[in-house]
Design a protein around this motif. Structure first.
Motif, mmCIF file in Angstrom:
data_model
loop_
_atom_site.group_PDB
_atom_site.id
_atom_site.type_symbol
_atom_site.label_atom_id
_atom_site.label_comp_id
_atom_site.label_asym_id
_atom_site.label_seq_id
_atom_site.Cartn_x
_atom_site.Cartn_y
_atom_site.Cartn_z
ATOM 1 N N LYS A 10 4.119 1.375 3.233
ATOM 2 C CA LYS A 10 4.296 -0.071 3.107
ATOM 3 C C LYS A 10 3.251 -0.896 3.845
ATOM 4 O O LYS A 10 2.754 -1.902 3.341
ATOM 5 C CB LYS A 10 5.688 -0.472 3.613
ATOM 6 C CG LYS A 10 6.842 0.143 2.843
ATOM 7 C CD LYS A 10 6.925 -0.401 1.441
ATOM 8 C CE LYS A 10 8.160 0.124 0.709
ATOM 9 N NZ LYS A 10 8.202 -0.344 -0.680
ATOM 10 N N LEU A 11 2.928 -0.492 5.095
ATOM 11 C CA LEU A 11 2.095 -1.309 5.971
ATOM 12 C C LEU A 11 1.137 -0.430 6.776
ATOM 13 O O LEU A 11 1.430 0.735 7.031
ATOM 14 C CB LEU A 11 2.977 -2.123 6.939
ATOM 15 C CG LEU A 11 3.918 -3.159 6.318
ATOM 16 C CD1 LEU A 11 4.985 -3.578 7.323
ATOM 17 C CD2 LEU A 11 3.149 -4.376 5.830
ATOM 18 N N ALA A 15 -0.431 -2.404 13.583
ATOM 19 C CA ALA A 15 0.453 -3.306 12.834
ATOM 20 C C ALA A 15 -0.184 -4.679 12.626
ATOM 21 O O ALA A 15 0.341 -5.700 13.072
ATOM 22 C CB ALA A 15 1.782 -3.446 13.565
ATOM 23 N N LYS A 17 -0.205 -6.306 10.026
ATOM 24 C CA LYS A 17 0.705 -7.106 9.197
ATOM 25 C C LYS A 17 2.146 -7.007 9.694
ATOM 26 O O LYS A 17 3.079 -7.370 9.005
ATOM 27 C CB LYS A 17 0.637 -6.646 7.736
ATOM 28 C CG LYS A 17 -0.688 -6.946 7.057
ATOM 29 C CD LYS A 17 -0.655 -6.615 5.576
ATOM 30 C CE LYS A 17 0.219 -7.572 4.786
ATOM 31 N NZ LYS A 17 0.198 -7.276 3.326
ATOM 32 N N GLY A 19 5.594 -4.949 11.254
ATOM 33 C CA GLY A 19 6.339 -3.759 10.866
ATOM 34 C C GLY A 19 6.784 -2.946 12.067
ATOM 35 O O GLY A 19 5.961 -2.525 12.882
ATOM 36 N N GLN A 22 5.351 0.623 12.251
ATOM 37 C CA GLN A 22 3.929 0.616 12.565
ATOM 38 C C GLN A 22 3.696 0.344 14.059
ATOM 39 O O GLN A 22 2.851 0.986 14.696
ATOM 40 C CB GLN A 22 3.224 -0.431 11.701
ATOM 41 C CG GLN A 22 3.117 -0.053 10.231
ATOM 42 C CD GLN A 22 4.465 -0.009 9.488
ATOM 43 O OE1 GLN A 22 5.405 -0.719 9.838
ATOM 44 N NE2 GLN A 22 4.545 0.820 8.469
ATOM 45 N N HIS A 45 -6.328 -0.870 4.755
ATOM 46 C CA HIS A 45 -6.262 -2.325 4.879
ATOM 47 C C HIS A 45 -7.682 -2.839 5.039
ATOM 48 O O HIS A 45 -8.514 -2.185 5.694
ATOM 49 C CB HIS A 45 -5.404 -2.724 6.093
ATOM 50 C CG HIS A 45 -5.170 -4.199 6.199
ATOM 51 N ND1 HIS A 45 -6.039 -5.042 6.861
ATOM 52 C CD2 HIS A 45 -4.170 -4.979 5.720
ATOM 53 C CE1 HIS A 45 -5.578 -6.283 6.784
ATOM 54 N NE2 HIS A 45 -4.457 -6.271 6.106
#
Length: 375
Positions: A10-11, A15, A17, A19, A22, A45
């Protein structure tokens, strides 16, 4: 030992973004890497290299569409002593086939063994292939053991943690200065600040806090609710539910502020400027990591009796649990009482900070995981 930590698809890790998983992996990975060879897998990313070594940790990132297939190929070519998979029990079987002599640990951060997420057969296979299943709360452990009794001797709770050196309570010099600066920036001088941090989704219950607001401001006219979060991690897109929250908040413009997604390394100052923290989750929350962050910042916690949330609350010492969690007035009653007791707010905040320092720092989590890996 050579240890692989596998994040969900997902991420990314670190981290950038947000989470909880994460943040968890990055924090414990850096501590474990002080004595062991650690690789963390996550998705790619734009801000992050596909492969890099930082703080002793090797980060390997693959595109989401072929994520698990890429990891499977990688571990065929690179031997690991321990592979720790986060939240994806269905990945255990293909990974085990790729590396049959490796010890597998599954950590479960949500209800991943529910009927709608895994079949009886696949669940049993996963359990048979792992050495341990570590869960973020006793509640999550119970959801596994109730359906799969054969997992009972493998399930172990390992609570999450927080970096206490990133959070500054109001009674510290740094905390006082952060509080002053942020309140000045947001126009909150002289206010009683109630903080919500989380996704703006119905299951998190921010609408219930907004419904409680009239009662609160009738008793505390200088109260302000600050909502930090967005519809999804790292995204500030507005859906119908978020529009509904904004509409409710617009009824009380002097008492409500919305702040969109904030990166994890920027959140500490917003905790520091608050007086108390409220988690109004309506779903069976595994155990939201914001509880640890609130305690680290010396904030009393009001949380819902859902899932694992109550497990870190000592009633009346570091917070209160709302049994009638769907009722706005239940939150208003406790919030009103606490806002009227500034001495009690500080005593509870100090107890929570002490609790985190003694039990919920990342070095505690890393040590608990290492015992799992080694046994």
């Amino acid at each position: 030992m050579k240890i692989a930590l596998i994040a969900t698809e997902k991420l990314p890790v670190p981290a950038v973004k947000g989470g909880a998983i994460q943040i968890y992996l990055d924090a414990v990975g850096q501590i474990i890497a002080q004595k062991h060879d650690v690789t963390i897998f996550s998705i790619t990313h734009p801000e992050l290299a596909e492969t890099e070594k930082t703080n002793g940790v090797t980060y390997v990132r693959f595109p989401e569409p072929q994520y698990i297939e890429s990891i499977t190929q990688y571990i065929k070519e690179h031997k690991f002593d321990v592979i720790h998979v986060c939240n994806r029990p269905l990945w255990i079987e293909p990974l085990h086939e790729a590396s049959p002599n490796t010890k597998f640990i599954l950590s479960v951060h949500n209800e991943m063994f529910a009927n709608e997420k895994i079949s009886e057969e696949k669940g049993a296979t996963c359990i048979s292939l792992v050495s341990k299943i570590v869960t973020v709360s006793d509640y999550i452990g119970s959801t596994i053991k109730n359906r799969f009794p054969q997992a009972s001797n493998k399930v172990q709770t390992v609570y999450s943690g927080v970096n206490v050196h990133q959070f500054y309570p109001a009674w510290t010099q740094k905390g006082r200065e952060m509080k002053r600066q942020v309140r000045s920036k947001l126009g909150l001088e002289g206010k009683k600040v109630i903080l919500f941090v989380g996704r703006l989704s119905k299951v998190k219950g921010p609408h219930i806090l907004l419904q409680a607001l009239p009662n609160i401001i009738s008793k505390h006219p200088n109260a302000v609710m600050v909502f930090i979060g967005s519809k999804w991690f790292g995204e500030n897109e507005i859906n119908n539910y978020v529009k509904h929250l904004y509409t409710l908040g617009a009824l009380y413009p002097e008492h409500v502020q919305f702040i969109n997604f904030v990166k994890p390394d920027e959140i500490a100052s917003l905790f520091a400027m608050s007086d108390l923290f409220v988690c109004s989750s309506q779903w069976q929350e595994p155990l939201a990591r914001v509880h640890y962050e609130a305690m680290a910042c010396g904030l009393p916690i009001i949380t819902s009796k859902r899932g694992g949330n109550p497990e870190v609350i000592e009633e009346g010492k570091n917070g209160y649990v709302i049994d009638d969690f769907e009722n706005p007035e239940a939150y208003a009653m406790v919030i009103n009482t606490l806002l009227g007791q500034s001495n009690q707010l500080e005593l509870m905040g100090k107890y929570g900070r002490q609790k985190v320092e003694q039990s919920f720092q990342w070095n505690h989590v890393a040590a608990n995981l290492m015992r799992v890996y080694e046994n």
